[in-house]
Design an enzyme around this catalytic site. Structure first.
Site, PDB file in Angstrom:
ATOM      1  N   GLU A 251       0.851  -1.200   0.000  1.00 60.16           N
ATOM      2  CA  GLU A 251       0.000   0.000   0.000  1.00 60.16           C
ATOM      3  C   GLU A 251       0.880   1.241   0.000  1.00 60.16           C
ATOM      4  O   GLU A 251       1.981   1.218   0.566  1.00 60.16           O
ATOM      5  CB  GLU A 251      -0.858   0.027   1.256  1.00 60.16           C
ATOM      6  CG  GLU A 251      -1.787  -1.148   1.381  1.00 60.16           C
ATOM      7  CD  GLU A 251      -2.759  -0.933   2.512  1.00 60.16           C
ATOM      8  OE1 GLU A 251      -3.774  -0.280   2.284  1.00 60.16           O
ATOM      9  OE2 GLU A 251      -2.478  -1.399   3.626  1.00 60.16           O
ATOM     10  N   ASP A 270      -3.731  -6.558  10.904  1.00 60.96           N
ATOM     11  CA  ASP A 270      -4.502  -5.783   9.930  1.00 60.96           C
ATOM     12  C   ASP A 270      -4.564  -6.467   8.561  1.00 60.96           C
ATOM     13  O   ASP A 270      -5.599  -6.424   7.905  1.00 60.96           O
ATOM     14  CB  ASP A 270      -3.852  -4.390   9.790  1.00 60.96           C
ATOM     15  CG  ASP A 270      -4.711  -3.426   9.006  1.00 60.96           C
ATOM     16  OD1 ASP A 270      -5.920  -3.358   9.290  1.00 60.96           O
ATOM     17  OD2 ASP A 270      -4.190  -2.737   8.108  1.00 60.96           O
ATOM     18  N   HIS A 275      -6.476 -10.986   5.024  1.00 62.90           N
ATOM     19  CA  HIS A 275      -6.342 -10.889   3.577  1.00 62.90           C
ATOM     20  C   HIS A 275      -5.222 -11.787   3.010  1.00 62.90           C
ATOM     21  O   HIS A 275      -5.428 -12.521   2.050  1.00 62.90           O
ATOM     22  CB  HIS A 275      -6.068  -9.448   3.140  1.00 62.90           C
ATOM     23  CG  HIS A 275      -7.009  -8.444   3.733  1.00 62.90           C
ATOM     24  ND1 HIS A 275      -8.332  -8.719   3.990  1.00 62.90           N
ATOM     25  CD2 HIS A 275      -6.829  -7.154   4.124  1.00 62.90           C
ATOM     26  CE1 HIS A 275      -8.914  -7.635   4.506  1.00 62.90           C
ATOM     27  NE2 HIS A 275      -8.026  -6.688   4.606  1.00 62.90           N
TER      28      HIS A 275
HETATM   29  C1  BG6 Z   1      -8.180  -3.157   5.424  1.00 63.56           C
HETATM   30  C2  BG6 Z   1      -7.108  -2.691   6.339  1.00 63.56           C
HETATM   31  O1  BG6 Z   1      -8.709  -4.378   5.852  1.00 63.56           O
HETATM   32  O2  BG6 Z   1      -7.642  -3.350   4.117  1.00 63.56           O
HETATM   33  C3  BG6 Z   1      -6.483  -1.401   5.834  1.00 63.56           C
HETATM   34  O3  BG6 Z   1      -7.648  -2.460   7.638  1.00 63.56           O
HETATM   35  C4  BG6 Z   1      -6.014  -1.586   4.419  1.00 63.56           C
HETATM   36  O4  BG6 Z   1      -5.404  -0.994   6.655  1.00 63.56           O
HETATM   37  C5  BG6 Z   1      -7.118  -2.158   3.550  1.00 63.56           C
HETATM   38  O5  BG6 Z   1      -5.620  -0.320   3.929  1.00 63.56           O
HETATM   39  C6  BG6 Z   1      -6.609  -2.513   2.174  1.00 63.56           C
HETATM   40  O6  BG6 Z   1      -7.686  -2.831   1.364  1.00 63.56           O
HETATM   41  P1  BG6 Z   1      -7.724  -2.424  -0.178  1.00 63.56           P
HETATM   42  O7  BG6 Z   1      -8.999  -2.962  -0.665  1.00 63.56           O
HETATM   43  O8  BG6 Z   1      -7.612  -0.923  -0.214  1.00 63.56           O
HETATM   44  O9  BG6 Z   1      -6.515  -3.080  -0.757  1.00 63.56           O
END
Ligand code: BG6
Length: 533
Positions: A251, A270, A275
């Site tokens: 990110e 997190d 994920h």
């Molecule tokens: C969330 C986290 O679950 O997923 C965040 O709490 C993160 O910290 C986000 O930024 C990332 O999701 P995406 O869909 O933006 O990749």
């Protein structure tokens, strides 16, 4: 790549005949958003509802009841706040006034203090009014807990005690009641178990939808289709042909006002517990007999249970943590983690982690899965890269070996959703006769979702909300699955909390992470991919 087939027009079209049972829209229901004035409701839920309406996927009787603490709010102020949220949302490409006129009268608000059981009577009365025109068996209720995890428990208890959210015995019972819980689901194995125990004491598993929004992403679902709807991958999808797998969720954002939450969570809770382990499970699982929720989830649980446990002896050589310092991201100077609002100046929460995991089963024995994720990295990119073994013998001359890149299949989750496969080709020319070596170069075969289907893929929350409304649970985490993921992650969190490093490794914002993460995999003769965005 050419346009393969008719475009997928709705998020569920790809699953037709399974979850939807041939229906063309969701069941009639009222969606009750608990915490309706919060960030999640404005940024994700309302835009998803708007898109579902736009695609005519919700029922004509669909209603939304927002519940919030603010006694000064009413239907009108709530509608105005939601209109503003939609106008500002990145997920709504064009605010359509006519569509808004259809959605607006379906939005309602009731003020309640969710910690007080007595306040649930007002929610119940409002629900009855909204449901009055529907036959009893269509008075379905979808309760969405868009509230901080610290208040999950009292709210779940009050929902149950007040009688507005009855337990149902079977999936087919009508009207249905479904409870949606956001992540983080617990902050350790023990707390996740307690939460499951509490939830399942009041509601059945088939009523409980635990969200991991990554599972709603188009390309994440495509992992299963790519693996199991094609026959060319399965024979080579194992330890004999795969050298290793790299899973990256990078990110560019920093704390974005979430410093307080992040100080509690850190990158492992997190991103990894949910994920990244979901991406790993989908990549490593065995083919389920059917594309139905429990069959898919059974296979994912088996993968999670086969991950070799991290122990105090193995953690130092298989896991790296780090924090970002100030740097430049997308041409903009940004502060370091410890300078972010609500972050302690001597915080030891990691904002980056890299892990080497092994799945100890017949298919994957000995194949490393490298996982990494961090905030404030060079690019926003999430991908699964499966790197195949090098050819066993090369007859093209020694120099070529050093030049060659092993075949890699990359499933790009975001951005530019797609799949690419690289392979080696001969560079055209007759130089071979002079040098006695064929010149070889890598090329990529690319599939790009937007190019092939000519449309933006459905936002994750749209897919997930529709699934809840049709009772399709494949993309939600089951209680044993969430606990199996915590079992993998818990020892690491505990170890890191008990063993603070003398000096926390750092990486400059805008880089690809700390040097230590490179060293972690260089030991195996491997390098991190620099994903192409
Ligand atoms: C969330 C986290 O679950 O997923 C965040 O709490 C993160 O910290 C986000 O930024 C990332 O999701 P995406 O869909 O933006 O990749």
């Amino acid at each position: 790549m050419t346009h393969p087939t008719k475009p997928v027009v709705s998020p569920r079209a790809a699953y037709d005949g399974h979850g939807t049972g041939g229906r063309d829209r969701a069941d009639p229901c009222t969606m009750i958003i608990l915490g309706a004035l919060g960030d999640l409701s404005r940024r994700k839920l309302l835009p998803a509802i708007y898109q579902l309406m736009n695609e005519h996927l919700v029922d004509e009787q669909f209603q939304v009841l927002g519940v919030g603490r603010d006694g000064a709010q009413n239907d009108d102020t709530f509608r105005a706040a939601m209109a503003k949220a939609l106008e500002e949302s990145d997920e709504v490409t064009k605010f359509d006034e006519a569509l808004w006129q259809e959605l607006c009268p379906r939005l309602h608000f009731v003020s309640a203090d969710l910690s007080k059981l007595d306040d649930y009577a007002a929610i119940g009365r409002r629900l009855e009014e909204l449901e009055a025109k529907r036959p009893a068996e269509e008075r379905n209720r979808l309760f969405y807990l868009a509230v901080p995890p610290s208040v999950f428990e009292p709210i779940v208890c009050n929902l149950s005690k007040s009688g507005i959210a009855p337990r149902t015995r079977t999936m087919d019972e009508r009207p249905w009641t479904r409870i949606v819980v956001e992540k983080p689901f617990g902050r350790s194995l023990a707390t996740a178990q307690e939460l499951n125990h509490m939830l399942l004491g009041m509601f059945a598993e088939h009523q409980t939808y635990r969200i991991d929004h990554y599972l709603g992403k188009e390309t994440v679902q495509n992992v299963l289709v790519l693996r199991f709807a094609n026959s060319i991958f399965e024979p080579i999808w194992n330890r004999q042909w795969i050298h290793h797998v790299q899973i990256t969720a990078a990110e560019t954002v920093g704390m974005e006002g979430r410093g307080k939450y992040y100080e509690e969570a850190g990158v492992v809770r997190d991103m990894f517990q949910n994920h990244l382990l979901q991406l790993l499970s989908l990549t490593a699982m065995e083919p389920p007999a059917q594309m139905v929720a429990n069959a898919v989830r059974d296979e994912k649980v088996k993968v999670l249970r086969s991950i070799r446990w991290l122990t105090p002896e193995t953690i130092p050589s298989n896991a790296v943590r780090a924090q970002y310092t100030g740097g430049v991201v997308n041409g903009r100077s940004v502060p370091g983690y410890r300078e972010e609002p609500d972050v302690s100046p001597d915080s030891i929460r990691p904002t980056f982690a890299a892990l080497r995991l092994f799945v100890d089963n017949w298919r994957w024995n000995g194949v490393p899965f490298y996982l990494r994720s961090g905030k404030r990295l060079a690019e926003r990119v999430s991908e699964i890269a499966v790197q195949f073994r090098s050819p066993p013998h090369l007859m093209f001359g020694h120099e070529t070996r050093a030049e060659m890149r092993p075949n890699t299949l990359v499933m790009r989750v975001q951005p530019n959703e797609g799949v690419s496969l690289n392979f080696e080709v001969k560079v055209p020319g007759a130089a071979v006769a002079l040098t006695s070596a064929i010149e070889i170069a890598p090329v990529d075969m690319e599939f790009d979702y937007a190019q092939a289907f000519g449309e933006v893929t459905a936002p994750a929350y749209e897919t997930l909300l529709l699934d809840i409304m049709i009772g399709e649970a494949t993309l939600f985490t089951r209680s044993d699955e969430v606990e199996a993921a915590w079992r993998v992650i818990d020892p690491l969190i505990q170890y890191w909390e008990e063993h603070q490093p003398k000096r926390m490794p750092t990486y400059a914002a805008g880089s690809w992470g700390p040097r230590e993460a490179d060293e972690l995999i260089e030991e195996d003769g491997v390098e991190w991919r620099e994903p192409k965005v």
